[in-house]
Design an enzyme around this catalytic site. Structure first.
Site, PDB file in Angstrom:
ATOM      1  CB  SER A 137      -0.887  -0.003   1.256  1.00 57.99           C
ATOM      2  OG  SER A 137      -1.541   1.227   1.439  1.00 57.99           O
ATOM      3  CE1 TYR A 150      -4.327  -2.109   5.325  1.00 51.80           C
ATOM      4  CE2 TYR A 150      -3.311  -0.069   4.579  1.00 51.80           C
ATOM      5  CZ  TYR A 150      -3.960  -1.253   4.294  1.00 51.80           C
ATOM      6  OH  TYR A 150      -4.237  -1.601   2.988  1.00 51.80           O
TER       7      TYR A 150
END
Length: 266
Positions: A137, A150
């Site tokens: 990501s 995350y």
């Protein structure tokens, strides 16, 4: 791209980016194995593309091994592994911190990549090499104060891919990371309206799939490709950290290698 004769395994292949890549690969002639815990949707995607479904909980190493075995037994080998399974974290530091949610996020987003890569090595080597692409990501390339867990697991995926790229290069196994910004998938559903309100672009999934194909086509390894609105996707340019110097300030030749590799060779 032409994937005729290629066999691909996709974790998290029942929805979003995984399903879109499965469709793109199948359209190019690949035989695709869709691996997921969502039996109904996973089977639907596999049936749609004339592929194979296998139930796989990526947090279990044995499930990853079994998924690779299905690819080999059903399709005759393995050439492309897309380690895409991922979840939102839904836990934060402070009073809201949940050990259970932390372990779930780390297990799927990080362990799933490590286990999937390890499980696939034998099959890829048997084919003379291949591709491992892991979904990371943009959160793995920049600080994410709004969701540190995350950011941590996605940064770890980037670090793992960068290291494995060099470690597996001699086996002709190319390992890279796909690092999209906010893409139009289920994972952003809880915050999609907020993103739209503040004017944050949301990537069409097709742009992420295009970047996946660029990675496979590039021949590079150990790279983290960003996917950002309004920009062509390419490998992120990491700045090299400072290396050691001798006391007189001269360069040390051994500094061109990481210390762990150097220690193994000595």
């Amino acid at each position: 791209m032409d994937y005729t004769g290629k066999v691909a395994l996709i974790t998290g292949g029942s929805n979003g980016i995984g399903a879109a890549v499965a469709r793109r690969l199948a359209a190019g002639g690949a035989r695709v194995v869709v691996a997921d815990v969502d039996d109904a949707q996973g089977k639907a995607v596999a049936d749609e593309i004339d592929g194979t479904f296998v139930r796989c909980d990526v947090t279990r190493f044995e499930d990853n091994v079994d998924a690779v075995a299905v690819a080999v037994d059903t399709c005759g080998g393995l050439d492309i592994v897309f380690l895409n399974a991922g979840v939102a974290t839904n836990t934060y530091f402070g009073e809201e911190f949940s050990v259970e949610l932390y372990r779930r996020a780390m297990g799927i987003n990080l362990d799933g990549v490590a286990y999937g890569a390890q499980a696939a090595l034998g099959a890829l080597r048997a084919r003379g090499g291949g591709h491992i692409v892991a979904t990371a990501s943009m959160a793995g390339l920049m600080p994410t104060p709004g969701d540190p867990v995350y950011g941590a697991n996605k940064a770890a995926v980037v670090g793992l891919v960068r290291a494995l790229g060099g470690a597996l290069k001699d086996d002709n196994i190319l390992v890279n990371a796909l690092c999209p910004a906010f893409a139009d998938t289920n994972i952003i559903t809880p915050i999609k309206s907020t993103l739209e309100e503040v004017g944050m672009p949301i990537l069409p999934v097709s742009k992420v799939v295009d970047a996946f194909e660029s990675i496979v086509d590039s021949g590079g390894t150990g790279e983290a490709w960003f996917v950002q609105a309004g920009r062509p996707s390419e490998p992120f340019g990491f700045r090299n950290p400072p290396g050691p110097r001798a006391e007189d300030g001269s360069r040390i030749a051994a500094a061109t290698k990481d210390p762990i590799t150097l220690a193994k060779e000595s």
